[in-house]
Design a protein around this motif. Sequence first.
Motif, PDB file in Angstrom:
ATOM      1  N   THR A 167       0.962  -1.162  -0.170  1.00 35.39           N
ATOM      2  CA  THR A 167      -0.094  -0.026   0.069  1.00 35.39           C
ATOM      3  C   THR A 167       0.964   1.309   0.080  1.00 35.39           C
ATOM      4  OG1 THR A 167      -0.057  -0.055   2.339  1.00 35.39           O
ATOM      5  CG2 THR A 167      -2.149  -1.187   1.115  1.00 35.39           C
ATOM      6  N   ARG A 224       3.531  12.119  15.775  1.00 32.24           N
ATOM      7  CA  ARG A 224       2.009  11.907  15.647  1.00 32.24           C
ATOM      8  C   ARG A 224       1.465  11.892  17.069  1.00 32.24           C
ATOM      9  NH1 ARG A 224      -0.389   7.259  12.144  1.00 32.24           N
ATOM     10  NH2 ARG A 224      -2.012   6.131  13.251  1.00 32.24           N
ATOM     11  N   ASP A 256      -3.953   8.605  18.001  1.00 35.96           N
ATOM     12  CA  ASP A 256      -4.083   8.033  16.639  1.00 35.96           C
ATOM     13  C   ASP A 256      -3.568   6.738  16.744  1.00 35.96           C
ATOM     14  OD1 ASP A 256      -4.880   7.958  13.956  1.00 35.96           O
ATOM     15  OD2 ASP A 256      -3.635   9.483  13.321  1.00 35.96           O
ATOM     16  N   HIS A 283       0.994  -5.396  11.941  1.00 34.21           N
ATOM     17  CA  HIS A 283       1.257  -6.040  10.725  1.00 34.21           C
ATOM     18  C   HIS A 283       1.442  -7.512  11.219  1.00 34.21           C
ATOM     19  CE1 HIS A 283       1.099  -2.207   9.542  1.00 34.21           C
ATOM     20  NE2 HIS A 283       1.172  -2.584   8.346  1.00 34.21           N
ATOM     21  N   THR A 289      -9.842  -1.911  20.972  1.00 34.05           N
ATOM     22  CA  THR A 289      -9.885  -2.664  19.816  1.00 34.05           C
ATOM     23  C   THR A 289      -8.315  -2.504  19.048  1.00 34.05           C
ATOM     24  OG1 THR A 289     -10.915  -0.852  18.644  1.00 34.05           O
ATOM     25  CG2 THR A 289     -12.162  -2.661  19.168  1.00 34.05           C
ATOM     26  N   ARG A 321      -3.479  -6.124  10.003  1.00 29.45           N
ATOM     27  CA  ARG A 321      -3.165  -6.459   8.805  1.00 29.45           C
ATOM     28  C   ARG A 321      -2.117  -7.372   8.485  1.00 29.45           C
ATOM     29  NH1 ARG A 321      -1.933  -4.296   3.849  1.00 29.45           N
ATOM     30  NH2 ARG A 321       0.111  -2.846   3.950  1.00 29.45           N
ATOM     31  N   PRO A 371       2.605   2.628  11.274  1.00 30.40           N
ATOM     32  CA  PRO A 371       1.977   3.713  10.367  1.00 30.40           C
ATOM     33  C   PRO A 371       2.597   4.095   9.303  1.00 30.40           C
ATOM     34  CG  PRO A 371       3.191   4.619  12.091  1.00 30.40           C
ATOM     35  CD  PRO A 371       3.497   3.174  12.194  1.00 30.40           C
ATOM     36  N   SER A 372       2.167   4.955   8.292  1.00 31.00           N
ATOM     37  CA  SER A 372       2.622   5.382   7.137  1.00 31.00           C
ATOM     38  C   SER A 372       3.994   6.011   7.594  1.00 31.00           C
ATOM     39  CB  SER A 372       1.777   5.987   6.282  1.00 31.00           C
ATOM     40  OG  SER A 372       1.115   6.889   7.036  1.00 31.00           O
ATOM     41  N   GLU A 411      -3.568   3.704   1.164  1.00 32.30           N
ATOM     42  CA  GLU A 411      -3.521   2.856   2.682  1.00 32.30           C
ATOM     43  C   GLU A 411      -4.640   1.821   2.302  1.00 32.30           C
ATOM     44  OE1 GLU A 411      -3.166   6.004   2.384  1.00 32.30           O
ATOM     45  OE2 GLU A 411      -1.607   6.890   3.767  1.00 32.30           O
ATOM     46  N   SER A 412      -4.384   0.860   3.182  1.00 28.47           N
ATOM     47  CA  SER A 412      -5.328  -0.346   3.503  1.00 28.47           C
ATOM     48  C   SER A 412      -6.571   0.204   3.583  1.00 28.47           C
ATOM     49  CB  SER A 412      -4.985  -1.315   4.405  1.00 28.47           C
ATOM     50  OG  SER A 412      -4.875  -0.463   5.724  1.00 28.47           O
ATOM     51  N   ILE A 463      -9.850   0.041   5.890  1.00 30.00           N
ATOM     52  CA  ILE A 463     -10.077  -0.388   7.457  1.00 30.00           C
ATOM     53  C   ILE A 463     -11.540  -0.772   7.574  1.00 30.00           C
ATOM     54  CG2 ILE A 463      -9.743   0.087   9.688  1.00 30.00           C
ATOM     55  CD1 ILE A 463      -7.613   2.167   9.088  1.00 30.00           C
ATOM     56  N   ARG A 481     -12.204   3.427   6.689  1.00 32.18           N
ATOM     57  CA  ARG A 481     -11.373   4.177   5.886  1.00 32.18           C
ATOM     58  C   ARG A 481     -11.506   3.445   4.588  1.00 32.18           C
ATOM     59  NH1 ARG A 481      -5.146   4.656   7.135  1.00 32.18           N
ATOM     60  NH2 ARG A 481      -5.106   2.411   6.462  1.00 32.18           N
ATOM     61  N   HIS A 507     -11.096   8.087  10.104  1.00 31.04           N
ATOM     62  CA  HIS A 507     -10.451   7.197  11.516  1.00 31.04           C
ATOM     63  C   HIS A 507     -11.414   6.497  12.166  1.00 31.04           C
ATOM     64  CE1 HIS A 507      -6.665   9.267  10.761  1.00 31.04           C
ATOM     65  NE2 HIS A 507      -7.474  10.052   9.859  1.00 31.04           N
TER      66      HIS A 507
HETATM   67  O1  TXA Z   1      -1.831   0.466   4.465  1.00 30.77           O
HETATM   68  C1  TXA Z   1      -1.998   0.811   5.503  1.00 30.77           C
HETATM   69  O2  TXA Z   1      -2.833   0.605   6.075  1.00 30.77           O
HETATM   70  C2  TXA Z   1      -0.540   1.452   6.013  1.00 30.77           C
HETATM   71  C3  TXA Z   1       0.866   0.390   5.876  1.00 30.77           C
HETATM   72  C4  TXA Z   1       1.786   1.034   6.387  1.00 30.77           C
HETATM   73  O3  TXA Z   1       0.314  -0.799   6.279  1.00 30.77           O
HETATM   74  N1  TXA Z   1      -0.781   1.771   7.337  1.00 30.77           N
HETATM   75  C5  TXA Z   1      -1.338   2.930   7.697  1.00 30.77           C
HETATM   76  O4  TXA Z   1      -1.306   3.353   8.944  1.00 30.77           O
HETATM   77  O5  TXA Z   1      -2.090   3.724   7.032  1.00 30.77           O
HETATM   78  P1  TXA Z   1      -1.674   4.649   9.579  1.00 30.77           P
HETATM   79  O6  TXA Z   1      -0.940   4.902  11.000  1.00 30.77           O
HETATM   80  O7  TXA Z   1      -1.165   5.936   8.841  1.00 30.77           O
HETATM   81  O8  TXA Z   1      -3.150   4.702   9.789  1.00 30.77           O
HETATM   82  C6  TXA Z   1      -3.593   4.090  10.784  1.00 30.77           C
HETATM   83  C7  TXA Z   1      -5.181   4.275  11.085  1.00 30.77           C
HETATM   84  C8  TXA Z   1      -5.502   5.075  12.262  1.00 30.77           C
HETATM   85  O9  TXA Z   1      -5.220   6.459  11.888  1.00 30.77           O
HETATM   86  C9  TXA Z   1      -6.905   4.758  12.465  1.00 30.77           C
HETATM   87  O10 TXA Z   1      -7.630   5.483  11.437  1.00 30.77           O
HETATM   88  C10 TXA Z   1      -7.092   3.454  12.148  1.00 30.77           C
HETATM   89  O11 TXA Z   1      -5.813   3.054  11.351  1.00 30.77           O
HETATM   90  N2  TXA Z   1      -6.945   2.647  13.488  1.00 30.77           N
HETATM   91  C11 TXA Z   1      -5.956   1.926  13.798  1.00 30.77           C
HETATM   92  N3  TXA Z   1      -6.383   1.234  14.907  1.00 30.77           N
HETATM   93  C12 TXA Z   1      -7.704   1.355  15.064  1.00 30.77           C
HETATM   94  C13 TXA Z   1      -8.746   1.012  16.229  1.00 30.77           C
HETATM   95  N4  TXA Z   1      -8.713   0.274  17.133  1.00 30.77           N
HETATM   96  N5  TXA Z   1     -10.032   1.329  15.732  1.00 30.77           N
HETATM   97  C14 TXA Z   1     -10.255   2.365  14.611  1.00 30.77           C
HETATM   98  N6  TXA Z   1      -9.355   2.587  13.727  1.00 30.77           N
HETATM   99  C15 TXA Z   1      -8.057   2.322  14.135  1.00 30.77           C
END
Ligand code: TXA
Length: 381
Positions: free
Chosen positions: A40, A63, A67, A72, A134, A138, A159-160, A197-198, A200, A214, A240
Amino acid sequence: MIDPIKDQIKAQILAPSPENIAQVAKALLQDEVVGMPTETVYGLAGNARSPIALARIFSTKERPTFDPLIIHVSTQVQSLEHLAQLNLIDLQKISTSQRGILETLIREFWPGPLTLILPKAQGVPDLATSGLPTVGVRMPAHPVAQALIDAAGCPLAAPSANRFGRISPTTAQAVMSELGDRIHWILDGGSCSVGVESTIIGLKPDSDEIQVLRPGGLAPEQLERALGKSIDLNSTTNSHGLSSLIQAPGMLESHYAPSQPLVLLPKVVQELNSYDLEELKKQLLIIPPDAPIGALYLGGDPQLLSQKLGELLKRVILGRSLSFKGDLSEAAQNLFQEMRNLEALQTPIILAEPCFHQTGLGFAIADRLKRASAPKALHKS
Ligand code: TXA
Ligand code: MG
Protein backbone atom coordinates in the motif's frame (compact mmCIF):
# COMPACT_ATOMS: atom_id res chain seq x y z
CA MET A 1 14.92 10.30 22.24
CA ILE A 2 16.47 10.94 18.83
CA ASP A 3 17.94 14.38 18.47
CA PRO A 4 18.61 14.75 14.74
CA ILE A 5 21.01 17.66 15.15
CA LYS A 6 23.08 16.09 17.91
CA ASP A 7 22.98 12.58 16.50
CA GLN A 8 23.45 13.62 12.84
CA ILE A 9 21.26 10.80 11.60
CA LYS A 10 21.17 10.11 7.91
CA ALA A 11 19.12 7.07 6.99
CA GLN A 12 20.55 4.42 4.72
CA ILE A 13 18.40 2.91 1.99
CA LEU A 14 19.10 -0.84 1.95
CA ALA A 15 18.47 -3.37 -0.81
CA PRO A 16 16.23 -6.12 0.60
CA SER A 17 18.91 -8.84 0.69
CA PRO A 18 18.56 -11.58 3.34
CA GLU A 19 21.58 -10.08 5.19
CA ASN A 20 20.07 -6.59 5.25
CA ILE A 21 16.68 -7.93 6.32
CA ALA A 22 18.38 -9.82 9.17
CA GLN A 23 20.25 -6.66 10.21
CA VAL A 24 17.09 -4.55 10.21
CA ALA A 25 15.19 -7.29 12.10
CA LYS A 26 17.90 -7.17 14.76
CA ALA A 27 17.50 -3.40 15.05
CA LEU A 28 13.73 -3.89 15.46
CA LEU A 29 14.35 -6.22 18.39
CA GLN A 30 16.45 -3.47 19.95
CA ASP A 31 13.44 -1.15 19.77
CA GLU A 32 14.60 0.82 16.73
CA VAL A 33 12.07 1.97 14.16
CA VAL A 34 12.72 1.43 10.44
CA GLY A 35 11.24 2.18 7.02
CA MET A 36 9.46 -0.88 5.61
CA PRO A 37 7.86 -1.29 2.18
CA THR A 38 4.34 -2.64 1.94
CA GLU A 39 2.10 -3.00 -1.11
CA THR A 40 0.00 0.00 0.00
CA VAL A 41 2.48 2.63 1.26
CA TYR A 42 5.78 2.50 3.14
CA GLY A 43 5.43 1.98 6.89
CA LEU A 44 7.47 3.16 9.86
CA ALA A 45 7.82 -0.21 11.60
CA GLY A 46 8.54 -1.05 15.21
CA ASN A 47 8.12 -4.06 17.49
CA ALA A 48 4.39 -4.05 18.30
CA ARG A 49 5.05 -5.72 21.68
CA SER A 50 7.46 -3.04 22.88
CA PRO A 51 6.10 0.17 24.43
CA ILE A 52 9.51 1.77 23.85
CA ALA A 53 9.42 1.04 20.13
CA LEU A 54 5.80 2.22 19.96
CA ALA A 55 6.68 5.49 21.70
CA ARG A 56 9.47 5.95 19.15
CA ILE A 57 7.04 5.51 16.29
CA PHE A 58 4.83 8.30 17.66
CA SER A 59 7.71 10.65 18.39
CA THR A 60 9.51 10.00 15.07
CA LYS A 61 6.34 10.82 13.15
CA GLU A 62 5.32 13.61 15.54
CA ARG A 63 2.03 11.78 15.67
CA PRO A 64 -0.45 12.42 18.49
CA THR A 65 -0.82 9.36 20.69
CA PHE A 66 -4.61 9.37 20.33
CA ASP A 67 -4.22 8.09 16.75
CA PRO A 68 -3.85 4.28 16.98
CA LEU A 69 -1.44 2.11 14.98
CA ILE A 70 -2.04 -0.88 12.72
CA ILE A 71 -0.31 -4.16 13.69
CA HIS A 72 1.23 -6.12 10.80
CA VAL A 73 1.28 -9.90 11.16
CA SER A 74 3.11 -12.78 9.52
CA THR A 75 1.65 -14.79 6.63
CA GLN A 76 1.91 -17.76 8.96
CA VAL A 77 -1.26 -16.48 10.63
CA GLN A 78 -4.13 -18.46 9.15
CA SER A 79 -7.14 -17.60 11.26
CA LEU A 80 -8.70 -15.58 14.08
CA GLU A 81 -7.82 -18.46 16.39
CA HIS A 82 -4.19 -17.99 15.51
CA LEU A 83 -4.36 -14.22 16.21
CA ALA A 84 -5.85 -15.08 19.61
CA GLN A 85 -3.05 -17.58 20.32
CA LEU A 86 -0.57 -14.81 19.61
CA ASN A 87 -2.34 -12.79 22.32
CA LEU A 88 -3.29 -10.08 19.83
CA ILE A 89 -7.08 -10.39 19.82
CA ASP A 90 -9.78 -11.50 22.25
CA LEU A 91 -11.89 -14.18 20.57
CA GLN A 92 -14.38 -14.23 23.47
CA LYS A 93 -15.61 -10.84 22.38
CA ILE A 94 -16.43 -11.98 18.84
CA SER A 95 -19.73 -13.79 18.23
CA THR A 96 -19.90 -16.94 16.13
CA SER A 97 -21.63 -15.18 13.25
CA GLN A 98 -19.13 -12.32 13.37
CA ARG A 99 -16.35 -14.90 13.25
CA GLY A 100 -17.79 -16.31 10.04
CA ILE A 101 -17.66 -12.89 8.36
CA LEU A 102 -14.16 -12.11 9.61
CA GLU A 103 -12.79 -15.51 8.59
CA THR A 104 -14.21 -14.98 5.09
CA LEU A 105 -12.46 -11.62 4.84
CA ILE A 106 -9.19 -13.11 6.09
CA ARG A 107 -9.41 -16.02 3.66
CA GLU A 108 -10.25 -13.79 0.70
CA PHE A 109 -8.08 -10.76 1.26
CA TRP A 110 -5.06 -11.57 3.43
CA PRO A 111 -2.30 -10.99 2.63
CA GLY A 112 -3.47 -7.70 1.14
CA PRO A 113 -4.68 -4.13 1.65
CA LEU A 114 -7.30 -4.87 4.31
CA THR A 115 -7.08 -3.92 8.00
CA LEU A 116 -9.54 -5.48 10.42
CA ILE A 117 -10.52 -3.77 13.67
CA LEU A 118 -10.87 -6.51 16.29
CA PRO A 119 -11.26 -6.75 20.08
CA LYS A 120 -7.79 -6.42 21.55
CA ALA A 121 -5.98 -8.88 23.80
CA GLN A 122 -3.45 -8.08 26.52
CA GLY A 123 -0.47 -8.85 24.30
CA VAL A 124 -0.99 -5.52 22.55
CA PRO A 125 0.32 -2.55 24.57
CA ASP A 126 -2.28 0.17 25.14
CA LEU A 127 -0.03 2.67 23.41
CA ALA A 128 -0.50 0.84 20.09
CA THR A 129 -4.27 1.20 20.27
CA SER A 130 -4.38 4.63 21.94
CA GLY A 131 -6.17 3.00 24.84
CA LEU A 132 -9.01 1.66 22.66
CA PRO A 133 -10.43 -1.79 23.43
CA THR A 134 -9.86 -2.73 19.77
CA VAL A 135 -6.79 -3.27 17.61
CA GLY A 136 -6.22 -2.82 13.88
CA VAL A 137 -4.56 -5.89 12.31
CA ARG A 138 -3.35 -6.46 8.79
CA MET A 139 -1.20 -8.94 6.86
CA PRO A 140 0.82 -7.08 4.21
CA ALA A 141 1.26 -8.66 0.78
CA HIS A 142 4.72 -7.20 0.09
CA PRO A 143 7.39 -9.94 0.20
CA VAL A 144 9.91 -7.64 1.96
CA ALA A 145 7.42 -6.78 4.71
CA GLN A 146 6.63 -10.49 5.11
CA ALA A 147 10.31 -11.41 5.28
CA LEU A 148 10.97 -8.68 7.85
CA ILE A 149 8.08 -9.71 10.11
CA ASP A 150 9.27 -13.31 10.00
CA ALA A 151 12.91 -12.40 10.60
CA ALA A 152 11.97 -10.23 13.59
CA GLY A 153 9.66 -12.95 14.90
CA CYS A 154 7.18 -10.41 16.26
CA PRO A 155 4.25 -8.46 14.88
CA LEU A 156 5.18 -4.99 13.67
CA ALA A 157 3.25 -1.81 14.34
CA ALA A 158 3.54 0.43 11.28
CA PRO A 159 1.86 3.70 10.43
CA SER A 160 2.68 5.27 7.09
CA ALA A 161 6.28 6.49 7.13
CA ASN A 162 5.58 10.21 6.79
CA ARG A 163 5.63 13.06 9.26
CA PHE A 164 2.17 13.46 10.72
CA GLY A 165 -0.35 15.08 8.37
CA ARG A 166 1.98 14.79 5.37
CA ILE A 167 1.80 12.83 2.13
CA SER A 168 2.25 9.06 2.59
CA PRO A 169 5.46 7.70 1.00
CA THR A 170 5.27 5.18 -1.83
CA THR A 171 9.03 4.87 -2.49
CA ALA A 172 12.10 4.46 -0.28
CA GLN A 173 13.28 7.91 -1.48
CA ALA A 174 10.04 9.47 -0.27
CA VAL A 175 10.60 7.89 3.19
CA MET A 176 14.10 9.37 3.10
CA SER A 177 12.76 12.85 2.44
CA GLU A 178 10.14 12.50 5.21
CA LEU A 179 12.16 10.81 7.95
CA GLY A 180 15.74 10.47 6.69
CA ASP A 181 17.05 12.62 9.55
CA ARG A 182 15.27 10.56 12.20
CA ILE A 183 15.75 6.86 11.39
CA HIS A 184 18.75 4.71 10.46
CA TRP A 185 17.35 2.14 8.03
CA ILE A 186 14.93 2.11 5.12
CA LEU A 187 14.41 -1.16 3.28
CA ASP A 188 13.89 -0.55 -0.43
CA GLY A 189 10.99 -2.55 -1.85
CA GLY A 190 10.47 -0.42 -4.98
CA SER A 191 7.34 1.59 -5.73
CA CYS A 192 4.23 0.47 -3.86
CA SER A 193 1.87 -1.35 -6.20
CA VAL A 194 -1.39 -0.20 -4.57
CA GLY A 195 -0.36 3.34 -3.64
CA VAL A 196 -3.08 4.18 -1.07
CA GLU A 197 -3.40 2.79 2.45
CA SER A 198 -5.37 -0.32 3.37
CA THR A 199 -9.14 -0.34 3.60
CA ILE A 200 -10.08 -0.41 7.29
CA ILE A 201 -13.09 -2.47 8.30
CA GLY A 202 -14.80 -2.85 11.64
CA LEU A 203 -17.94 -4.65 12.78
CA LYS A 204 -20.75 -2.52 14.14
CA PRO A 205 -21.17 -3.30 17.85
CA ASP A 206 -23.30 -6.40 18.54
CA SER A 207 -24.06 -6.76 14.86
CA ASP A 208 -23.03 -8.69 11.78
CA GLU A 209 -22.84 -5.51 9.74
CA ILE A 210 -19.41 -4.43 8.63
CA GLN A 211 -18.43 -0.80 8.51
CA VAL A 212 -15.79 0.74 6.25
CA LEU A 213 -13.86 3.06 8.57
CA ARG A 214 -11.37 4.16 5.93
CA PRO A 215 -11.71 3.55 2.19
CA GLY A 216 -8.44 2.21 0.80
CA GLY A 217 -6.65 -0.21 -1.47
CA LEU A 218 -9.35 -2.89 -1.43
CA ALA A 219 -12.23 -1.89 -3.72
CA PRO A 220 -15.72 -1.95 -2.13
CA GLU A 221 -17.13 -4.21 -4.83
CA GLN A 222 -14.51 -6.85 -4.01
CA LEU A 223 -15.73 -6.79 -0.42
CA GLU A 224 -19.34 -6.96 -1.55
CA ARG A 225 -18.60 -9.93 -3.78
CA ALA A 226 -16.87 -11.81 -0.96
CA LEU A 227 -19.65 -11.09 1.55
CA GLY A 228 -22.50 -11.54 -0.91
CA LYS A 229 -24.18 -8.30 0.10
CA SER A 230 -23.95 -4.58 -0.44
CA ILE A 231 -22.00 -2.38 1.92
CA ASP A 232 -23.15 0.99 3.15
CA LEU A 233 -20.19 3.15 2.17
CA ASN A 234 -21.85 6.22 3.60
CA SER A 235 -21.42 4.73 7.05
CA THR A 236 -17.77 5.78 6.80
CA THR A 237 -17.61 8.24 9.71
CA ASN A 238 -14.40 10.04 9.09
CA SER A 239 -11.37 8.21 7.75
CA HIS A 240 -10.55 7.34 11.33
CA GLY A 241 -13.85 6.10 12.65
CA LEU A 242 -12.85 7.71 15.87
CA SER A 243 -14.70 11.00 15.85
CA SER A 244 -16.29 10.51 19.24
CA LEU A 245 -12.98 9.63 20.86
CA ILE A 246 -10.96 12.49 19.57
CA GLN A 247 -11.16 15.46 21.85
CA ALA A 248 -11.35 18.07 19.12
CA PRO A 249 -13.44 16.58 16.32
CA GLY A 250 -12.12 17.35 12.87
CA MET A 251 -8.57 17.47 14.12
CA LEU A 252 -7.52 14.72 11.77
CA GLU A 253 -9.38 16.04 8.74
CA SER A 254 -6.22 17.43 7.17
CA HIS A 255 -3.99 14.59 6.11
CA TYR A 256 -1.91 13.45 3.16
CA ALA A 257 -1.27 17.11 2.45
CA PRO A 258 1.48 18.81 0.43
CA SER A 259 3.04 21.91 1.98
CA GLN A 260 1.24 24.37 -0.28
CA PRO A 261 -2.58 24.61 -0.34
CA LEU A 262 -4.34 22.02 -2.49
CA VAL A 263 -7.73 23.17 -3.78
CA LEU A 264 -10.29 20.90 -5.41
CA LEU A 265 -11.76 22.06 -8.71
CA PRO A 266 -15.58 21.98 -8.90
CA LYS A 267 -15.48 19.51 -11.85
CA VAL A 268 -12.98 17.55 -13.90
CA VAL A 269 -11.22 19.86 -16.35
CA GLN A 270 -12.91 18.43 -19.46
CA GLU A 271 -16.31 19.43 -18.08
CA LEU A 272 -15.29 22.86 -16.78
CA ASN A 273 -16.43 26.11 -18.27
CA SER A 274 -15.48 29.65 -17.40
CA TYR A 275 -18.60 30.17 -15.28
CA ASP A 276 -17.62 27.24 -12.97
CA LEU A 277 -14.38 29.01 -12.15
CA GLU A 278 -15.65 32.45 -11.10
CA GLU A 279 -15.07 31.77 -7.39
CA LEU A 280 -11.67 30.21 -7.91
CA LYS A 281 -10.52 33.12 -10.08
CA LYS A 282 -11.29 35.48 -7.21
CA GLN A 283 -9.25 33.33 -4.83
CA LEU A 284 -6.33 33.31 -7.26
CA LEU A 285 -6.17 37.10 -7.37
CA ILE A 286 -3.75 37.10 -4.44
CA ILE A 287 -1.26 35.06 -6.47
CA PRO A 288 1.01 37.05 -8.85
CA PRO A 289 -0.40 36.69 -12.39
CA ASP A 290 2.82 35.27 -13.82
CA ALA A 291 3.32 32.61 -11.08
CA PRO A 292 2.65 29.11 -12.46
CA ILE A 293 -0.07 27.08 -10.78
CA GLY A 294 0.12 23.33 -10.17
CA ALA A 295 -2.65 20.98 -11.28
CA LEU A 296 -3.36 17.31 -10.58
CA TYR A 297 -5.56 15.46 -13.09
CA LEU A 298 -7.23 12.13 -12.40
CA GLY A 299 -6.69 10.94 -15.94
CA GLY A 300 -5.96 12.02 -19.50
CA ASP A 301 -3.25 13.93 -21.30
CA PRO A 302 -1.73 16.49 -18.92
CA GLN A 303 -0.63 18.81 -21.71
CA LEU A 304 -4.07 19.10 -23.25
CA LEU A 305 -5.73 19.50 -19.85
CA SER A 306 -3.22 22.15 -18.75
CA GLN A 307 -3.84 24.03 -21.96
CA LYS A 308 -7.59 24.09 -21.36
CA LEU A 309 -7.31 24.98 -17.67
CA GLY A 310 -4.70 27.62 -18.48
CA GLU A 311 -7.00 29.26 -21.02
CA LEU A 312 -9.95 29.23 -18.62
CA LEU A 313 -7.93 30.71 -15.75
CA LYS A 314 -5.59 32.84 -17.87
CA ARG A 315 -2.68 31.34 -15.96
CA VAL A 316 0.35 29.18 -16.66
CA ILE A 317 -0.43 25.65 -15.44
CA LEU A 318 2.08 22.93 -14.55
CA GLY A 319 -0.09 19.83 -14.63
CA ARG A 320 0.46 16.14 -13.82
CA SER A 321 -1.90 13.29 -14.65
CA LEU A 322 -2.47 10.28 -12.39
CA SER A 323 -3.23 7.96 -15.29
CA PHE A 324 -2.94 8.84 -18.97
CA LYS A 325 -5.53 6.20 -19.84
CA GLY A 326 -7.81 7.09 -16.93
CA ASP A 327 -7.41 3.84 -14.99
CA LEU A 328 -8.39 4.22 -11.32
CA SER A 329 -5.96 1.62 -9.96
CA GLU A 330 -3.10 3.30 -11.79
CA ALA A 331 -4.33 6.69 -10.53
CA ALA A 332 -4.27 5.41 -6.92
CA GLN A 333 -0.80 3.98 -7.43
CA ASN A 334 0.51 7.37 -8.62
CA LEU A 335 -1.53 9.64 -6.34
CA PHE A 336 0.93 10.34 -3.53
CA GLN A 337 4.01 10.41 -5.75
CA GLU A 338 2.40 12.93 -8.10
CA MET A 339 1.40 15.06 -5.09
CA ARG A 340 5.07 15.01 -4.11
CA ASN A 341 6.15 15.89 -7.65
CA LEU A 342 3.80 18.88 -7.67
CA GLU A 343 4.90 19.91 -4.20
CA ALA A 344 8.51 19.97 -5.43
CA LEU A 345 7.56 22.48 -8.16
CA GLN A 346 6.80 24.93 -5.33
CA THR A 347 3.87 26.57 -7.06
CA PRO A 348 1.90 28.75 -4.62
CA ILE A 349 -1.16 26.52 -4.98
CA ILE A 350 -2.12 23.12 -6.44
CA LEU A 351 -5.51 22.63 -8.09
CA ALA A 352 -6.82 19.06 -8.20
CA GLU A 353 -9.63 17.43 -10.13
CA PRO A 354 -12.30 15.98 -7.84
CA CYS A 355 -12.96 12.23 -7.98
CA PHE A 356 -16.63 11.24 -8.20
CA HIS A 357 -16.05 7.58 -9.12
CA GLN A 358 -17.69 5.25 -6.63
CA THR A 359 -16.17 2.11 -8.12
CA GLY A 360 -12.76 0.50 -7.77
CA LEU A 361 -10.32 2.72 -5.93
CA GLY A 362 -12.34 5.86 -6.72
CA PHE A 363 -13.72 6.11 -3.22
CA ALA A 364 -10.22 5.93 -1.70
CA ILE A 365 -8.84 8.52 -4.13
CA ALA A 366 -11.76 10.88 -3.39
CA ASP A 367 -11.13 10.48 0.35
CA ARG A 368 -7.40 11.24 0.10
CA LEU A 369 -7.98 14.26 -2.16
CA LYS A 370 -10.60 15.60 0.21
CA ARG A 371 -8.22 15.29 3.15
CA ALA A 372 -5.30 16.78 1.22
CA SER A 373 -7.49 19.81 0.53
CA ALA A 374 -8.83 20.22 4.08
CA PRO A 375 -7.73 23.27 6.08
CA LYS A 376 -4.67 22.26 8.07
CA ALA A 377 -4.33 24.81 10.82
CA LEU A 378 -5.44 22.61 13.71
CA HIS A 379 -2.86 19.87 14.05
CA LYS A 380 0.08 22.07 13.13
CA SER A 381 -0.03 23.85 16.47
O1 TXA B 1 -1.89 0.46 4.37
C1 TXA B 1 -1.81 0.78 5.56
O2 TXA B 1 -2.73 0.58 6.35
C2 TXA B 1 -0.50 1.46 6.02
C3 TXA B 1 0.64 0.48 5.82
C4 TXA B 1 1.94 1.01 6.36
O3 TXA B 1 0.31 -0.76 6.36
N1 TXA B 1 -0.62 1.90 7.35
C5 TXA B 1 -1.37 2.97 7.71
O4 TXA B 1 -1.27 3.31 9.04
O5 TXA B 1 -2.06 3.59 6.95
P1 TXA B 1 -1.69 4.72 9.60
O6 TXA B 1 -1.12 4.78 10.96
O7 TXA B 1 -1.27 5.82 8.69
O8 TXA B 1 -3.22 4.65 9.76
C6 TXA B 1 -3.75 3.94 10.86
C7 TXA B 1 -5.20 4.27 11.04
C8 TXA B 1 -5.47 5.17 12.23
O9 TXA B 1 -5.28 6.52 11.92
C9 TXA B 1 -6.91 4.85 12.49
O10 TXA B 1 -7.71 5.57 11.58
C10 TXA B 1 -7.01 3.38 12.13
O11 TXA B 1 -5.88 3.07 11.40
N2 TXA B 1 -7.04 2.52 13.33
C11 TXA B 1 -6.02 1.83 13.91
N3 TXA B 1 -6.44 1.16 14.99
C12 TXA B 1 -7.75 1.42 15.11
C13 TXA B 1 -8.77 1.04 16.03
N4 TXA B 1 -8.50 0.24 17.06
N5 TXA B 1 -10.02 1.50 15.84
C14 TXA B 1 -10.30 2.33 14.78
N6 TXA B 1 -9.38 2.73 13.88
C15 TXA B 1 -8.14 2.29 14.04
MG1 MG C 1 -0.91 7.64 7.64
